[in-house]
Design a protein around this motif. Structure first.
Motif, PDB file in Angstrom:
ATOM      1  N   ILE A  58       2.354  -2.039  -7.328  1.00 21.86           N
ATOM      2  CA  ILE A  58       2.632  -3.370  -6.779  1.00 21.86           C
ATOM      3  C   ILE A  58       2.022  -3.498  -5.383  1.00 21.86           C
ATOM      4  CG2 ILE A  58       4.468  -4.885  -5.914  1.00 21.86           C
ATOM      5  CD1 ILE A  58       6.168  -3.870  -8.328  1.00 21.86           C
ATOM      6  N   TYR A  59       2.150  -2.458  -4.571  1.00 20.76           N
ATOM      7  CA  TYR A  59       1.588  -2.494  -3.224  1.00 20.76           C
ATOM      8  C   TYR A  59       0.067  -2.590  -3.262  1.00 20.76           C
ATOM      9  CZ  TYR A  59       6.242  -1.124  -1.592  1.00 20.76           C
ATOM     10  OH  TYR A  59       7.588  -1.076  -1.329  1.00 20.76           O
ATOM     11  N   ARG A  60      -0.538  -1.984  -4.256  1.00 23.65           N
ATOM     12  CA  ARG A  60      -1.995  -2.104  -4.402  1.00 23.65           C
ATOM     13  C   ARG A  60      -2.381  -3.526  -4.830  1.00 23.65           C
ATOM     14  NH1 ARG A  60      -4.361   2.965  -3.886  1.00 23.65           N
ATOM     15  NH2 ARG A  60      -2.952   4.681  -4.330  1.00 23.65           N
ATOM     16  N   MET A  61      -1.542  -4.161  -5.613  1.00 26.46           N
ATOM     17  CA  MET A  61      -1.771  -5.570  -5.962  1.00 26.46           C
ATOM     18  C   MET A  61      -1.670  -6.429  -4.701  1.00 26.46           C
ATOM     19  SD  MET A  61      -2.239  -6.143  -9.310  1.00 26.46           S
ATOM     20  CE  MET A  61      -3.363  -4.767  -9.240  1.00 26.46           C
ATOM     21  N   ILE A  62      -0.696  -6.130  -3.865  1.00 23.30           N
ATOM     22  CA  ILE A  62      -0.543  -6.854  -2.598  1.00 23.30           C
ATOM     23  C   ILE A  62      -1.768  -6.617  -1.716  1.00 23.30           C
ATOM     24  CG2 ILE A  62       0.780  -6.972  -0.438  1.00 23.30           C
ATOM     25  CD1 ILE A  62       3.309  -6.430  -2.142  1.00 23.30           C
ATOM     26  N   GLN A  63      -2.282  -5.407  -1.735  1.00 23.70           N
ATOM     27  CA  GLN A  63      -3.460  -5.080  -0.938  1.00 23.70           C
ATOM     28  C   GLN A  63      -4.652  -5.947  -1.352  1.00 23.70           C
ATOM     29  OE1 GLN A  63      -4.363  -0.903  -0.999  1.00 23.70           O
ATOM     30  NE2 GLN A  63      -5.876  -1.062   0.625  1.00 23.70           N
ATOM     31  N   GLY A  64      -4.732  -6.292  -2.613  1.00 31.04           N
ATOM     32  CA  GLY A  64      -5.798  -7.170  -3.084  1.00 31.04           C
ATOM     33  C   GLY A  64      -5.640  -8.606  -2.602  1.00 31.04           C
ATOM     34  N   ILE A  65      -4.425  -8.975  -2.233  1.00 33.79           N
ATOM     35  CA  ILE A  65      -4.131 -10.328  -1.751  1.00 33.79           C
ATOM     36  C   ILE A  65      -4.180 -10.367  -0.225  1.00 33.79           C
ATOM     37  CG2 ILE A  65      -2.370 -12.133  -1.645  1.00 33.79           C
ATOM     38  CD1 ILE A  65      -1.242 -10.961  -4.269  1.00 33.79           C
ATOM     39  N   ASP A  66      -3.474  -9.435   0.392  1.00 32.84           N
ATOM     40  CA  ASP A  66      -3.374  -9.341   1.854  1.00 32.84           C
ATOM     41  C   ASP A  66      -3.658  -7.890   2.214  1.00 32.84           C
ATOM     42  OD1 ASP A  66      -2.576  -9.091   4.512  1.00 32.84           O
ATOM     43  OD2 ASP A  66      -0.822 -10.382   4.281  1.00 32.84           O
ATOM     44  N   GLU A  67      -4.916  -7.610   2.543  1.00 30.97           N
ATOM     45  CA  GLU A  67      -5.360  -6.233   2.702  1.00 30.97           C
ATOM     46  C   GLU A  67      -4.566  -5.451   3.747  1.00 30.97           C
ATOM     47  OE1 GLU A  67      -9.403  -3.615   3.314  1.00 30.97           O
ATOM     48  OE2 GLU A  67      -9.541  -5.787   3.161  1.00 30.97           O
ATOM     49  N   SER A  68      -4.324  -6.034   4.899  1.00 35.68           N
ATOM     50  CA  SER A  68      -3.640  -5.290   5.957  1.00 35.68           C
ATOM     51  C   SER A  68      -2.193  -4.966   5.573  1.00 35.68           C
ATOM     52  CB  SER A  68      -3.689  -6.045   7.282  1.00 35.68           C
ATOM     53  OG  SER A  68      -3.030  -7.286   7.173  1.00 35.68           O
ATOM     54  N   LEU A  69      -1.480  -5.930   5.008  1.00 40.35           N
ATOM     55  CA  LEU A  69      -0.090  -5.682   4.590  1.00 40.35           C
ATOM     56  C   LEU A  69      -0.035  -4.646   3.470  1.00 40.35           C
ATOM     57  CD1 LEU A  69       2.942  -6.260   4.586  1.00 40.35           C
ATOM     58  CD2 LEU A  69       2.487  -8.175   3.033  1.00 40.35           C
ATOM     59  N   GLY A  70      -0.877  -4.820   2.466  1.00 40.33           N
ATOM     60  CA  GLY A  70      -0.893  -3.877   1.337  1.00 40.33           C
ATOM     61  C   GLY A  70      -1.234  -2.472   1.776  1.00 40.33           C
ATOM     62  N   LYS A  71      -2.210  -2.362   2.648  1.00 41.11           N
ATOM     63  CA  LYS A  71      -2.619  -1.043   3.140  1.00 41.11           C
ATOM     64  C   LYS A  71      -1.480  -0.362   3.890  1.00 41.11           C
ATOM     65  CE  LYS A  71      -6.662   1.041   5.232  1.00 41.11           C
ATOM     66  NZ  LYS A  71      -7.944   0.768   5.907  1.00 41.11           N
ATOM     67  N   SER A  72      -0.776  -1.114   4.722  1.00 40.21           N
ATOM     68  CA  SER A  72       0.336  -0.526   5.465  1.00 40.21           C
ATOM     69  C   SER A  72       1.484  -0.122   4.537  1.00 40.21           C
ATOM     70  CB  SER A  72       0.823  -1.468   6.565  1.00 40.21           C
ATOM     71  OG  SER A  72       1.361  -2.639   6.022  1.00 40.21           O
ATOM     72  N   LEU A  73       1.725  -0.889   3.483  1.00 39.38           N
ATOM     73  CA  LEU A  73       2.782  -0.537   2.530  1.00 39.38           C
ATOM     74  C   LEU A  73       2.426   0.743   1.769  1.00 39.38           C
ATOM     75  CD1 LEU A  73       3.597  -4.079   1.090  1.00 39.38           C
ATOM     76  CD2 LEU A  73       5.095  -2.673   2.504  1.00 39.38           C
ATOM     77  N   VAL A  74       1.171   0.863   1.337  1.00 41.05           N
ATOM     78  CA  VAL A  74       0.734   2.048   0.616  1.00 41.05           C
ATOM     79  C   VAL A  74       0.816   3.265   1.537  1.00 41.05           C
ATOM     80  CG1 VAL A  74      -1.233   3.179  -0.499  1.00 41.05           C
ATOM     81  CG2 VAL A  74      -0.690   0.806  -1.043  1.00 41.05           C
ATOM     82  N   GLN A  75       0.379   3.112   2.772  1.00 42.47           N
ATOM     83  CA  GLN A  75       0.416   4.233   3.713  1.00 42.47           C
ATOM     84  C   GLN A  75       1.845   4.659   4.001  1.00 42.47           C
ATOM     85  OE1 GLN A  75      -1.844   2.788   7.060  1.00 42.47           O
ATOM     86  NE2 GLN A  75      -3.789   3.516   6.217  1.00 42.47           N
ATOM     87  N   ALA A  76       2.756   3.707   4.100  1.00 41.86           N
ATOM     88  CA  ALA A  76       4.162   4.038   4.368  1.00 41.86           C
ATOM     89  C   ALA A  76       4.762   4.832   3.219  1.00 41.86           C
ATOM     90  CB  ALA A  76       4.962   2.763   4.619  1.00 41.86           C
TER      91      ALA A  76
END
Length: 79
Positions: A58-76
């Motif tokens: 799901i976080y990777r899907m978010i990264q495709g929409i909002d790269e900075s938010l998705g990237k921070s969620l995946v990293q967390a």
């Protein structure tokens, strides 16, 4: 089977261009929160791992929409 359903739903939300980026992001985060809400103290280790795996998807899907938010969620998650 449920694994595929959650991932398919996440993809459907992410690709729904009729709604705004914020709305898609909010819906994906709500989907993620619902997964964790459905876990309980009696959940098996495999179920917890599946939820975590789906969450990362799901976080990777978010990264495709909002790269900075998705990237921070995946990293967390990786911490």
């Amino acid at each position: 089977m449920e694994d595929t359903t959650i991932r398919q739903l996440a993809e459907k939300i992410a690709k729904d261009f009729a709604i705004s980026v914020k709305e898609r992001t909010d819906l994906l985060l709500q989907l993620d929160a619902n997964q964790y809400t459905n876990l309980g103290i009696d959940s098996l280790v495999g179920e917890k791992k599946k939820v975590k795996s789906d969450s990362k998807y799901i976080y990777r899907m978010i990264q495709g929409i909002d790269e900075s938010l998705g990237k921070s969620l995946v990293q967390a998650m990786d911490v």
